[in-house]
Motif scaffolding. Structure first.
Motif, PDB file in Angstrom:
ATOM      1  N   GLU A 164      25.679  -0.149 -28.382  1.00  0.00           N
ATOM      2  CA  GLU A 164      25.864  -1.350 -28.098  1.00  0.00           C
ATOM      3  C   GLU A 164      26.616  -1.972 -25.960  1.00  0.00           C
ATOM      4  OE1 GLU A 164      24.028  -4.188 -28.898  1.00  0.00           O
ATOM      5  OE2 GLU A 164      23.129  -3.075 -31.041  1.00  0.00           O
ATOM      6  N   THR A 165      25.779  -2.310 -25.393  1.00  0.00           N
ATOM      7  CA  THR A 165      25.985  -3.044 -24.073  1.00  0.00           C
ATOM      8  C   THR A 165      26.217  -4.393 -23.860  1.00  0.00           C
ATOM      9  OG1 THR A 165      25.154  -0.146 -23.014  1.00  0.00           O
ATOM     10  CG2 THR A 165      25.736  -1.715 -21.292  1.00  0.00           C
ATOM     11  N   ILE A 166      27.634  -4.461 -23.974  1.00  0.00           N
ATOM     12  CA  ILE A 166      27.741  -6.155 -23.916  1.00  0.00           C
ATOM     13  C   ILE A 166      28.430  -6.521 -22.620  1.00  0.00           C
ATOM     14  CG2 ILE A 166      29.208  -8.313 -25.361  1.00  0.00           C
ATOM     15  CD1 ILE A 166      29.012  -5.583 -27.431  1.00  0.00           C
ATOM     16  N   ALA A 167      27.640  -7.447 -22.180  1.00  0.00           N
ATOM     17  CA  ALA A 167      28.624  -8.243 -21.153  1.00  0.00           C
ATOM     18  C   ALA A 167      29.575  -8.873 -21.266  1.00  0.00           C
ATOM     19  CB  ALA A 167      26.981  -9.151 -20.223  1.00  0.00           C
ATOM     20  N   VAL A 168      30.253  -9.238 -20.432  1.00  0.00           N
ATOM     21  CA  VAL A 168      31.657 -10.116 -20.903  1.00  0.00           C
ATOM     22  C   VAL A 168      31.589 -11.033 -19.371  1.00  0.00           C
ATOM     23  CG1 VAL A 168      33.947 -10.124 -21.645  1.00  0.00           C
ATOM     24  CG2 VAL A 168      32.599  -7.729 -22.395  1.00  0.00           C
TER      25      VAL A 168
END
Lengths: 271, 271
Positions: free
Chosen positions: B28-32
């Protein structure tokens, strides 16, 4: 034996590896006897072809040297070579000048029941189908989820291998082997231009058949072809050849051409 | 920020990882933003679905906890979570009781030209086609060679994304985005039951459309659908929405529904 990364002992790989992130690389599984890698030229040729298709600019001379040095230290075993495109930050596009990495891992030679080679094996009827992707067909790349799913379909020891079809229903290969049929003294094996792994034992047997004037058909294979086969066998570069004695309700005795090629495969692995 | 493996700082992974050997895992590639992972529930839901499909028995409570702790330390950035089936010796069958591994990596938020979101982007016409594999379709698994090959097709900065079709010619998605068309005020996006990645921004926009009574068709899309579209946009969970202004000889102005959803996407990412 300790693994090597880029020629040096190592047991770990950076988390930036594109091998981990995307399966962006290739591998070879090579039998080693008395320090010598079997079918070396076939393995190196397939690897070079894979690197060419994936545009991975590996140093093939260096790979050969390292592989031979590692094999001589391993003695007897199975050598796994992984070549990744290298390491990079997040994103499908690799950084400019990314350097491929070479990983060598040594394992003991597997011990299979003697019956596999003698009486033959039973093939599981895998429901996992191979997708058709001409750009990757034939290559031994690191994207192997289809094989993982197929191998998870059976747990019993009664099935030594599983038979995989493609999404269109063609008969392609085993989960970790290639498949040959014999009909009227002629060899048949699946065309691997849409999917499948072009095994090096398959390639060596095809070369032998050509030299020995055994007719070969590389073609699309159907369930009907399997039903009509006189002999069936699977092969790979570690165990050589196993006759197939059964698949679903079909049965075959290990036949004469299978036995003849089995001896050839043994010679190829010991050479 | 330092990466974590199984909750502990680490920068390397064992060579026995099935993530490396077979791409046997998910990511998963998750913006923080300000320590908060955007679209968290969507990411966790897709991951859980992927684990279920691949029969990876990950501890999802633990994953959520670690992910939130890591995000709070990261502050602003992109968090990449990889879950592999675990480590094992050679062979497609995992060892009994294999334990999944959790990898967390932090990267800076990417900086894209402001024009991408404002005037829109041009899509490259990728020749790499997506194979049809219903067993893996929709999942964000680690077998991503098709995306690597597609992304390698263009180097120029004039194309911010590439458009991918499947082997049958259907229009599916971008290399790292999902695609939406707008026609007569209705949204259209590709059915992803044969191939493609079901992006979490796509899922969130579909939920929003349902709540806002915007008609949506999830269907097979052809080149003709693209030609007849009034608006086109791509989306993902890091940049939100980019209008598509051009593909080959086709051109679209950023339209009203695109602009409306672009604001929604921004809100979703900042929430």
């Amino acid at each position: 034996m300790h693994s090597w990364v880029d020629g040096l002992p190592a047991d770990a790989l950076t988390l930036q590896s594109r091998g981990l992130a995307y399966g962006d690389g290739l591998f070879e599984t090579i039998a080693v006897r008395a320090g010598r890698p079997s079918l070396l030229e076939y393995h190196l040729e397939r690897l070079a072809l894979g690197c060419q298709h994936l545009a991975i600019s590996a140093d093939h001379g260096l790979i050969r040297d390292e592989l031979c040095r590692y094999a001589s230290l391993l003695g007897d075993g199975v050598l796994k070579l992984i070549v990744t495109r290298g390491d990079s930050q997040r994103g499908y596009a690799p950084a400019a000048g990314v350097a491929p990495r070479r990983i060598l891992q040594g394992n003991p030679l597997p011990t299979y029941p003697a019956g596999h080679a003698e009486q033959g094996v039973r093939l599981f009827d895998c429901q996992t189908r191979l997708a058709e992707q001409p750009l990757l067909a034939g290559l031994k790349h690191l994207n192997r989820l289809e094989q993982v799913l197929a191998r998870a379909e059976w747990q019993d020891a009664a099935h030594a291998e599983g038979l995989m079809r493609d999404v269109s229903g063609r008969i392609i290969e085993g989960v970790y082997s290639n498949l040959f049929l014999v009909r009227d003294g002629q060899l048949q094996t699946a065309d691997l231009s849409r999917c499948g792994v072009a095994g090096v034992m398959r390639a060596a047997l095809l070369d032998h058949a050509r030299d020995a004037a055994i007719a070969v058909q590389i073609t699309d294979l159907s369930l009907q072809d399997l039903q009509q086969a006189d002999e069936v066998f699977v092969c790979n570069s570690v165990y050589g050849i196993w006759p197939v004695q059964a698949f679903t309700s079909l049965n075959w005795p290990p036949g004469p051409l299978t036995r003849k090629l089995q001896a050839i495969a043994r010679t190829l692995l010991d050479a």
